[in-house]
Design an enzyme around this catalytic site. Sequence first.
Site, PDB file in Angstrom:
ATOM      1  N   GLY A  14       0.844  -1.186   0.000  1.00 63.37           N
ATOM      2  CA  GLY A  14       0.000   0.000   0.000  1.00 63.37           C
ATOM      3  C   GLY A  14       0.877   1.233   0.000  1.00 63.37           C
ATOM      4  N   CYS A  15       0.463   2.233   0.729  1.00 64.56           N
ATOM      5  CA  CYS A  15       1.221   3.488   0.777  1.00 64.56           C
ATOM      6  C   CYS A  15       2.650   3.224   1.234  1.00 64.56           C
ATOM      7  CB  CYS A  15       0.543   4.467   1.731  1.00 64.56           C
ATOM      8  SG  CYS A  15       1.483   5.984   1.952  1.00 64.56           S
ATOM      9  N   PHE A  16       3.602   3.589   0.395  1.00 65.56           N
ATOM     10  CA  PHE A  16       4.998   3.295   0.743  1.00 65.56           C
ATOM     11  C   PHE A  16       5.494   4.114   1.919  1.00 65.56           C
ATOM     12  CE2 PHE A  16       6.202   5.557  -3.539  1.00 65.56           C
ATOM     13  CZ  PHE A  16       5.800   6.798  -3.064  1.00 65.56           C
ATOM     14  N   CYS A  18       4.082   4.358   4.705  1.00 64.31           N
ATOM     15  CA  CYS A  18       3.804   3.575   5.913  1.00 64.31           C
ATOM     16  C   CYS A  18       4.631   2.302   6.006  1.00 64.31           C
ATOM     17  CB  CYS A  18       2.316   3.235   5.980  1.00 64.31           C
ATOM     18  SG  CYS A  18       1.262   4.687   6.172  1.00 64.31           S
TER      19      CYS A  18
END
Length: 176
Positions: A14-16, A18
């Site tokens: 997902g969001c890199f 995080c």
Amino acid sequence: MNDNAIEKAWFAGGCFWCMQPPFDNTVGVVKTTVGYMGGHLSNPTYQEVCSDKTGHVEAIEVAFDPAIVRYEQLLAIFWSNIDPFDEGGSFADRGEHYHTIIFYGDESQRRAAEKSKAEIEIRFLGKPVATRLVPAKPFYTAEDYHQDYYQKNTVHYNLYKHASGRVSKLKEIWEK
């Protein structure tokens, strides 16, 4: 540390933004870099990847010393920081570029990734895992403002991490 012994692993969670802190806080991880992987366009930009037309996902490259941290430990970190059952993206982030993928660099990594995926399915009583296992493709480093975002923009990062549902969903999945 012998630079020749450094290996690399690649994960799309997902969001890199995080995905960087859990790996950065791991002894034996030498460096993390966020970027894009898996697509058909060379040197894509963030805007191009977000269009879902390049085939890339947001990913992290983890350089590690296998004498200190094993690949299997990196897999455990990856799994504990994603929702492996989400087919449409990750948490509040939707679209192909947020899909979860383990990119394996060689047969050893492939076997370890397959074993860890099977263990997740067993742990969750056969619930199908959406995370794919894919041979590594070229990794393209993301723009500078994305690197170490959680350190450069701590307040915004923490707001995003909580508002996206990541924190609460991870607790729901992994603290059972």
